[in-house]
Design a protein around this motif. Sequence first.
Motif, PDB file in Angstrom:
ATOM      1  N   GLU A  58      71.031  32.576   6.175  1.00  0.00           N
ATOM      2  CA  GLU A  58      71.041  31.059   5.994  1.00  0.00           C
ATOM      3  C   GLU A  58      70.404  30.428   4.774  1.00  0.00           C
ATOM      4  OE1 GLU A  58      72.244  28.357   7.631  1.00  0.00           O
ATOM      5  OE2 GLU A  58      73.691  29.807   8.881  1.00  0.00           O
ATOM      6  N   LYS A  59      69.424  31.185   4.476  1.00  0.00           N
ATOM      7  CA  LYS A  59      68.424  30.615   3.283  1.00  0.00           C
ATOM      8  C   LYS A  59      69.281  30.847   2.051  1.00  0.00           C
ATOM      9  CE  LYS A  59      63.971  30.877   5.557  1.00  0.00           C
ATOM     10  NZ  LYS A  59      62.983  31.682   6.059  1.00  0.00           N
ATOM     11  N   ALA A  60      69.947  31.949   1.956  1.00  0.00           N
ATOM     12  CA  ALA A  60      70.697  32.613   0.573  1.00  0.00           C
ATOM     13  C   ALA A  60      72.091  31.900   0.705  1.00  0.00           C
ATOM     14  CB  ALA A  60      70.622  33.903   0.752  1.00  0.00           C
ATOM     15  N   ARG A  61      72.629  31.454   1.525  1.00  0.00           N
ATOM     16  CA  ARG A  61      74.082  30.997   1.816  1.00  0.00           C
ATOM     17  C   ARG A  61      74.567  29.925   0.373  1.00  0.00           C
ATOM     18  NH1 ARG A  61      77.985  28.280   4.514  1.00  0.00           N
ATOM     19  NH2 ARG A  61      76.551  26.664   5.576  1.00  0.00           N
ATOM     20  N   ALA A 114      75.504  42.719   3.283  1.00  0.00           N
ATOM     21  CA  ALA A 114      76.054  41.647   2.971  1.00  0.00           C
ATOM     22  C   ALA A 114      74.904  40.322   2.472  1.00  0.00           C
ATOM     23  CB  ALA A 114      76.905  40.886   4.003  1.00  0.00           C
ATOM     24  N   VAL A 115      73.884  40.283   3.326  1.00  0.00           N
ATOM     25  CA  VAL A 115      72.647  39.740   3.188  1.00  0.00           C
ATOM     26  C   VAL A 115      71.964  39.929   1.705  1.00  0.00           C
ATOM     27  CG1 VAL A 115      70.679  38.751   3.944  1.00  0.00           C
ATOM     28  CG2 VAL A 115      72.495  39.177   5.590  1.00  0.00           C
ATOM     29  N   ILE A 116      71.787  41.070   1.524  1.00  0.00           N
ATOM     30  CA  ILE A 116      71.190  41.505   0.378  1.00  0.00           C
ATOM     31  C   ILE A 116      71.900  41.199  -1.091  1.00  0.00           C
ATOM     32  CG2 ILE A 116      70.555  43.786  -1.240  1.00  0.00           C
ATOM     33  CD1 ILE A 116      69.815  45.051   1.867  1.00  0.00           C
ATOM     34  N   VAL A 117      73.116  41.300  -0.903  1.00  0.00           N
ATOM     35  CA  VAL A 117      74.196  41.190  -1.901  1.00  0.00           C
ATOM     36  C   VAL A 117      74.283  39.542  -2.093  1.00  0.00           C
ATOM     37  CG1 VAL A 117      76.630  40.906  -2.555  1.00  0.00           C
ATOM     38  CG2 VAL A 117      75.680  43.140  -1.878  1.00  0.00           C
ATOM     39  N   GLN A 118      74.158  38.676  -1.187  1.00  0.00           N
ATOM     40  CA  GLN A 118      74.155  37.436  -1.099  1.00  0.00           C
ATOM     41  C   GLN A 118      72.924  36.765  -1.664  1.00  0.00           C
ATOM     42  OE1 GLN A 118      76.471  35.249  -1.059  1.00  0.00           O
ATOM     43  NE2 GLN A 118      75.301  33.247  -1.218  1.00  0.00           N
ATOM     44  N   GLN A 119      71.684  37.339  -1.344  1.00  0.00           N
ATOM     45  CA  GLN A 119      70.287  37.171  -2.002  1.00  0.00           C
ATOM     46  C   GLN A 119      70.272  37.263  -3.482  1.00  0.00           C
ATOM     47  OE1 GLN A 119      67.941  39.783   0.582  1.00  0.00           O
ATOM     48  NE2 GLN A 119      67.047  37.860   1.645  1.00  0.00           N
ATOM     49  N   PRO A 133      74.695  39.310 -15.925  1.00  0.00           N
ATOM     50  CA  PRO A 133      76.380  38.991 -15.778  1.00  0.00           C
ATOM     51  C   PRO A 133      76.815  39.850 -14.502  1.00  0.00           C
ATOM     52  CG  PRO A 133      75.928  40.185 -17.759  1.00  0.00           C
ATOM     53  CD  PRO A 133      74.578  39.719 -17.152  1.00  0.00           C
ATOM     54  N   SER A 134      76.294  40.919 -14.348  1.00  0.00           N
ATOM     55  CA  SER A 134      76.837  41.958 -13.293  1.00  0.00           C
ATOM     56  C   SER A 134      76.841  41.126 -11.890  1.00  0.00           C
ATOM     57  CB  SER A 134      76.089  43.250 -13.304  1.00  0.00           C
ATOM     58  OG  SER A 134      74.600  43.233 -12.943  1.00  0.00           O
ATOM     59  N   PHE A 135      76.072  40.209 -11.747  1.00  0.00           N
ATOM     60  CA  PHE A 135      75.895  39.809 -10.501  1.00  0.00           C
ATOM     61  C   PHE A 135      76.943  38.413 -10.209  1.00  0.00           C
ATOM     62  CE2 PHE A 135      71.132  40.840 -10.823  1.00  0.00           C
ATOM     63  CZ  PHE A 135      71.193  42.139 -10.498  1.00  0.00           C
ATOM     64  N   LYS A 136      77.547  38.108 -11.363  1.00  0.00           N
ATOM     65  CA  LYS A 136      78.482  36.862 -11.334  1.00  0.00           C
ATOM     66  C   LYS A 136      79.359  37.031 -10.086  1.00  0.00           C
ATOM     67  CE  LYS A 136      81.589  34.282 -14.150  1.00  0.00           C
ATOM     68  NZ  LYS A 136      82.421  34.592 -15.380  1.00  0.00           N
ATOM     69  N   ASN A 137      80.200  37.941  -9.697  1.00  0.00           N
ATOM     70  CA  ASN A 137      80.946  37.920  -8.662  1.00  0.00           C
ATOM     71  C   ASN A 137      80.637  38.679  -7.292  1.00  0.00           C
ATOM     72  OD1 ASN A 137      83.157  36.748 -10.047  1.00  0.00           O
ATOM     73  ND2 ASN A 137      83.282  38.860 -11.253  1.00  0.00           N
TER      74      ASN A 137
END
Length: 357
Positions: free
Chosen positions: A185-188, A314-319, A332-336
């Motif tokens: 929720e916090k990282a959405r 999924a949460v780790i990636v979204q954070q 830039p590797s985090f862009k997508n």
Amino acid sequence: MAASVPLDEGKAVRSGEALDVPAVDAWLKALVPSLVGTPEVTQYTGGASNWTYRLKYENRDIILRRPPAGTKAKSAHDMSREYTVQQALKPAYPVVPTMVGLCQDPAVLGAEFYVMERIPGLIPRKHLPRGLTLDKTQTRKLCLNVIDKLIALHGVDSQAAGLTSLGKGPGYPQRQISGWSDRYEKARTWNVPRMKYVRDWLAANVPQDIATCVIHNDWRFDNVVLSPENPTEVIGVLDWEMATLGDPLMDLGNTLAYWVHADDNLILRTTRRQPTDLPGMLRREEVVAYYLERTGLKPANWTFYEVYGVFRLAVIVQQIYYRYHHKQTRNPSFKNYWLLANYMAFRCRQLIKKAGG
């Protein structure tokens, strides 16, 4: 197997992450007077969390771990805890690195850090180390050995090891679902789903603890060290930052979230960071069957643990993406990464649907 495969080595220290070598050298030599010379310093660049350096003295090879500069949240980079866990585990679980010392004086480096013996060996990452080739039988043996080391960890007597204070008691699965749901929720951001269906399903299907034991919480091939002489043998297990007392099947679920097959779809294959696609590697369902047979554990609903592992990833990636989205990192590797979060939400739904949820 290749006759000679280069050992895993550090690289040049990244810009802005240089060690104060004279300060560390003085501290180390007060702790270990037998050290000779000035250390040659390199850095391991694989991790995205703590900074890890190699200090190569004339007569000793040492690894130093410290938090990133400017770290405020001690709980996320607790060097004392990581050091203490490994020191307590070492007698019962020999593949833990040998601890050398812990520095809690911020005057030395500006943060706590610890040092340990380097374990010379090979580390399998997205691919096997350059020059190493294993046939199908050898690959299967490597795979089973890695799983067996996880099983052995889960079999450690935490009380005898003096690690009973590591966890928070019963209710580990419930705490994890609640905690990771809050973090999501916090990282959405606007471009990822709410994942309400997945989070509600997990909350409605939380089991009681099937057992409580020492868990690693980041069990992957790139956290194991292989013997140079016998590359199917695990001689070291690294990165104990997230180790705790918890449910072993939650640990296995986390592990499977990183397990990618050669015939998985294209998006899932792009997430692969370990060589689980090689012929001879067990498939996800085979890993689960092998683990359950060896441990005798009998979950009522295995799907819960698998969905949890993917949801947590999924949460780790979204954070990570949240930090990029808000310009807290420019990598830039985090862009997508938001696309990966979307895909993992879809994968969770598919796993639930397949199980009849």
